[in-house]
Motif scaffolding. Structure first.
Motif, PDB file in Angstrom:
ATOM      1  N   PHE A  44      40.543  47.464  33.440  1.00 27.74           N
ATOM      2  CA  PHE A  44      41.951  47.079  33.465  1.00 27.74           C
ATOM      3  C   PHE A  44      42.309  46.393  34.782  1.00 27.74           C
ATOM      4  O   PHE A  44      42.963  45.347  34.801  1.00 27.74           O
ATOM      5  N   PHE A  45      41.925  47.019  35.896  1.00 28.65           N
ATOM      6  CA  PHE A  45      42.216  46.447  37.206  1.00 28.65           C
ATOM      7  C   PHE A  45      41.591  45.057  37.342  1.00 28.65           C
ATOM      8  O   PHE A  45      42.199  44.139  37.889  1.00 28.65           O
ATOM      9  N   LEU A  53      43.657  42.427  35.437  1.00 28.76           N
ATOM     10  CA  LEU A  53      45.054  42.163  35.806  1.00 28.76           C
ATOM     11  C   LEU A  53      45.211  40.759  36.385  1.00 28.76           C
ATOM     12  O   LEU A  53      44.376  40.292  37.155  1.00 28.76           O
ATOM     13  N   ASN A  56      40.319  43.956  43.136  1.00 26.56           N
ATOM     14  CA  ASN A  56      39.991  43.467  41.789  1.00 26.56           C
ATOM     15  C   ASN A  56      39.645  41.977  41.830  1.00 26.56           C
ATOM     16  O   ASN A  56      39.729  41.325  42.874  1.00 26.56           O
ATOM     17  N   GLN A 108      41.156  39.259  40.580  1.00 24.58           N
ATOM     18  CA  GLN A 108      42.225  38.327  40.959  1.00 24.58           C
ATOM     19  C   GLN A 108      42.493  38.394  42.459  1.00 24.58           C
ATOM     20  O   GLN A 108      42.743  37.371  43.106  1.00 24.58           O
ATOM     21  N   ALA A 157      49.825  45.652  45.196  1.00 24.65           N
ATOM     22  CA  ALA A 157      49.738  44.538  44.246  1.00 24.65           C
ATOM     23  C   ALA A 157      50.317  43.317  44.938  1.00 24.65           C
ATOM     24  O   ALA A 157      51.413  43.378  45.503  1.00 24.65           O
TER      25      ALA A 157
END
Length: 872
Positions: free
Chosen positions: A232-233, A236, A253, A255, A342
């Motif tokens: 999931f991470f 993202l 992660n 990104q 984030a």
């Protein structure tokens, strides 16, 4: 190994436990289901018993309440002691409320509902009878009691109450029996259930198996969840980083890695403190280092969540803008072990925001330019239009033959229509720009309608139409709202109806559509027997520049803006307008507007104010004129004196303030805006805020910019008058400020001299009522002071003293306009505008030379005129 051992040793136990549990469930489940049904029935029965008790109590309360109501009524009628009425209203409300409660409680019993419907009229009649008894005088009240009507009603009510109560008693008995029977069943079931508890205890062994099984499942799920969470991470679309308590990078992660790779080709700096020390974290838009303690990640490591969008990461010539949000991560002992952040690359977004701001700024400047253009065009068009209408009125009163009178009337009508069009366009512009301000003041709807009747009666009479304006008695005497905008709405609608009606009449009716303690919704209908509107045009009739047909403008005139303005003004006040029309038979416009209800204090203050205002016209008013221009001073003094007022002059705002501080009383102040020492805005602020004096103040200015009136009102002034003004206009505005009617006092004077080539003394002659001596005095003052002012202007221009140029040109402009020297006034306006935008000598000097040339010519001609008058 331990888990495997437990699993192997408990395999047989698992089978036995499952078998025991299955048997227990087979036995217990039907019993429990049956028990649940019985309990449900028992609760329902008990609820019905409670309802029955409550109904019986409410019936008793109604009987008691009516008895008390009757007793209090008798006590009050006999003794006239108001203490008997202390809780009269609450008692009535309580009786009706209890009856409503009984009806709700017995909603499942049609028989009881019918009895309640039968008894309600008697209770209402009883309540009304007590109210009527109280309202009459003592003798009549005793007579009403003695009539026995109240007792008959009470006996009937008690009899019907007994009928309802008896039905409830029967129901109560039945329901009590059902409740007892169900209770016995429930007890039996509870005993059986208790016996099964032993089996449930045995079933607890199953939990051992469940616990072992859960451990195996949880371990498997934990591994799967860890893998899934990581996926999931990674998936993202925003960057995620996790840092430990020391600020070191623990996880990033995909990104996040891709975003940071734009700056750090060899991989990011893992330690946050080191990143800051390397001067790579900057506050966006500056060269300042981002304080470590203000970064969301560091705040998260201290226990607080935060978000920022001003982080700039630099590496040599590369940089990106980031928005970041971070929160703390705790362990089982509630200790902060990580900070999760984030972040997103907002470089492109910030660029787009900047471009949007620039586009918005350009749009606002374009809108402002449009407003200024409309204001300037309004001023430029109004000035010649006022002259056209003024001279047309003067020409109309002069000896003319029939054909000339016809021509003059055509000019006057066309000029007024053009002025109406200009006003409509400006109103639309104000509404568009959000500059249309609404007042909330007390006003009477009936007096407003009476004024409209007088105002529009002649228009209807000219077309042989019957105009009727009615206001129902239920409409409150006083409302809180904006009477000026309501007048504008109604004037437009009624005038429109008259214009499109050739026979029959126009009818206006007002009524209260809805009312509560706070406000009243007033519905006003304007009906006519005119040409009507086709159904396919009804939806577009309120749109700008829209007419019912293509021939409407040609036959009836108008811009198609009137109904647009009306609709906008109504919606600004929270109301709405609708139309119902039949082609060839007429139209009905329905306006619905909310107005606040006036309080008792409003009514008292309005009555006192109206009483004072009614006598204002009979008083000799004392007027303070704050004006720095000598000619304007003389003119204002003469005009106001001719009106029967006493006048005192202040040469600037400071002098006006000092006169008020000294305790002098004035009924009204005429305040020029632009004056030396202290201007009109500052003087008004001091009068309102420091001296706290609420004397009416009317602004007088040569400016006609959009929003000028609103600005004057915002500073505490009550009205606004453009210079040069007309005597009757000034008088009307003064009387309006003081609440009086000056219509009977309006006077216009005809000129006695022809207009010369450069100057035009018609304005002075009209303002002075044809007093030649006064005109001579004003001309001589102009001849004395104008050369001095022109010389000041010359020195200011040559010395490029722009502020002095603006002040002198503005001051001289009003004197020149008073003498009717239009070309010179226009030149001074241009000179003032150029100086305000800091134009240099090369721009100002030619303008000044042209102004001086016109001034010298005008002075020579005025000297000649003055000599001729002396000789005459």
């Amino acid at each position: 190994m331990l888990n495997k051992f437990l699993a192997s040793g408990s395999r047989n136990l698992k089978i036995k436990i499952l078998a025991s549990l299955g048997l227990t469930l087979v036995l217990a489940l039907p019993i429990q289901l049956f028990s649940l049904e019985l309990n449900k029935d028992l609760h329902e029965t008990q609820d019905l018993v409670s309802h029955t008790h409550e109904v019986m109590l409410k019936l008793e309360d109604i009987n008691t309440g009516l008895t008390v109501l009757e007793s209090n009524t008798r006590g009050y009628v006999i003794s006239r002691n108001t203490s008997f009425l202390a809780n009269h209203s609450e008692l009535k409300i309580s009786i009706l409320a209890k009856l409503a409660t009984i009806q709700q409680l017995t909603s499942d019993n049609p028989s009881q509902q019918q009895k309640i419907d039968q008894i309600r009229p008697y209770i209402n009649a009883k309540v009304k009878f007590t109210d009527s008894t109280i309202k009459h005088d003592e003798q009549t009240g005793i007579a009403m009691i003695s009539s026995g009507y109240g007792k008959q009603l009470m006996d009937t009510i008690r009899e019907q109450l007994k009928g309802i109560e008896q039905t409830e008693i029967d129901l109560l008995q039945q329901r009590m029996e059902e409740s007892e029977e169900l209770s016995d069943y429930v007890n039996i079931i509870n005993i059986i259930t208790t016996l099964l508890i032993v089996l449930v205890i045995l079933a607890a062994v199953v939990f051992i198996f469940i616990d072992i099984n859960k451990r195996e499942i949880l371990e498997s799920e934990l591994r799967e969840n860890e893998s899934r969470l990581k996926q999931f991470f990674e998936a993202l679309p925003i960057g995620i980083t996790v840092r430990d308590a020391a600020g070191d990078l623990f996880f990033t992660n995909k990104q996040g890695r891709d975003t940071l790779h734009k700056i750090f080709q060899d991989g990011p700096t893992h330690n946050l403190q080191q990143l800051v020390k390397d001067h790579r974290v900057i506050k966006a838009g500056t060269d300042e280092l981002y304080p470590l303690e203000e970064m969301p990640v560091m705040k998260a490591l201290t226990g607080s969540s935060s978000m920022v969008d001003n982080i700039e990461i630099r590496n040599h010539d590369n940089s990106i803008l980031l928005s970041e949000m971070a929160s703390p991560v705790y362990n089982s002992q509630q200790e902060i072990v990580y900070a999760i952040a984030a972040f997103d690359d907002i470089t492109n977004r910030k660029k787009e925001e900047f471009e949007l701001k620039q586009a918005k700024k350009a749009a606002e400047e374009s809108s402002l330019a449009k407003e200024r253009f409309l204001a300037n065009m309004s001023h430029e068009i109004r000035t010649p239009m006022n002259a056209i209408l003024g001279f047309t009125n003067l020409l109309h009163r002069s000896p003319l033959d029939a054909e000339q009178q016809q021509f003059v009337e055509a000019i006057r009508s066309s000029g007024e229509n053009l002025l109406t069009i200009i006003n409509d366009i400006l109103d639309v512009s104000k509404i568009q720009a959000g500059m249309m301000q609404l007042e909330e003041i007390p006003f009477g709807l009936k007096p407003l309608f009476e004024s409209l009747q007088v105002l529009l009666q002649n228009s209807a009479h000219d077309k042989s139409l019957k105009l009727t304006i009615n206001c129902q008695e239920q409409v409150p005497w006083l409302l809180i709202g904006d009477p000026v905008r309501l007048t504008q709405i109604m004037y437009n609608l009624i005038q429109n109806a008259i214009k499109f009606t050739s026979k029959g009449g126009v009818s206006v009716d007002a009524r209260v559509k809805e009312q509560d303690l706070g406000q009243s919704w007033i519905e006003i209908t304007v009906s006519d027997t005119g040409i009507g509107i086709s159904q396919d045009k009804l939806d577009s009739i309120f749109e700008r520049f829209s007419q019912a047909t293509t021939t409407t403008t040609r036959e009836f005139g108008g811009t198609g803006l009137g109904l647009t303005i009306v609709k906008s003004l109504i919606e600004l006040q929270g109301g709405k307008i609708s139309i119902d029309s039949v082609l060839g038979k007429g139209s009905i416009f329905t306006v619905l507007l909310p107005y606040k209800n006036a309080s008792e204090n409003d009514l008292i203050l309005y009555s006192e104010q109206s009483h004072l205002e009614a006598g204002t016209v009979q008083l000799k008013l004392h007027v303070l004129v704050a004006e720095d221009n000598l000619l304007n001073q003389k003119l204002a003094y003469r005009v106001l004196s001719d009106m029967g007022f006493t006048v005192e002059i202040a040469s600037n705002g400071s002098e006006a303030v000092e006169l008020l501080k000294s305790g002098k009383h004035f009924d009204v102040i005429l305040m020029d805006i632009q004056m030396p020492v202290m201007d009109g805005y500052e003087a008004t602020s001091i009068i309102r805020e420091q001296l706290t004096i609420d004397i009416p103040i009317m602004a007088m200015t040569a400016h006609a910019m959009s929003g000028e009136k609103e600005k004057c009102i915002a500073f505490g002034m009550n009205d606004y008058l453009s210079k040069p003004f007309k005597a009757n206009e000034l008088q009307s505005k003064i009387y309006m400020l003081l609440g009086a009617d000056a219509a009977s006092s309006e006077t216009e004077f005809s000129p006695v001299v022809p207009a010369p080539t450069i100057y035009d003394l018609s304005y002075l002659i009209n303002m002075s009522g044809g007093n030649t001596d006064f005109v001579k005095e004003m001309v001589n003052l102009f001849l004395t002071h104008t050369p001095i002012e022109l010389d000041k202007l010359k020195q200011a221009v040559e010395g490029e003293q722009l502020a002095q140029v603006v002040e002198t040109a503005h001051k001289l402009k009003s004197s020149v306009a008073m003498m009717g020297i239009k070309s010179m006034a226009e030149g001074l306006s241009q000179l003032e505008k150029r100086a305000k935008i800091s134009s240099g000598l090369n721009t100002l000097k030619p303008l000044y030379e042209e102004v001086a040339r016109i001034g010298e010519t005008a002075i020579d001609e005025l000297v000649t005129w003055s000599k001729a008058e002396i000789e005459a």
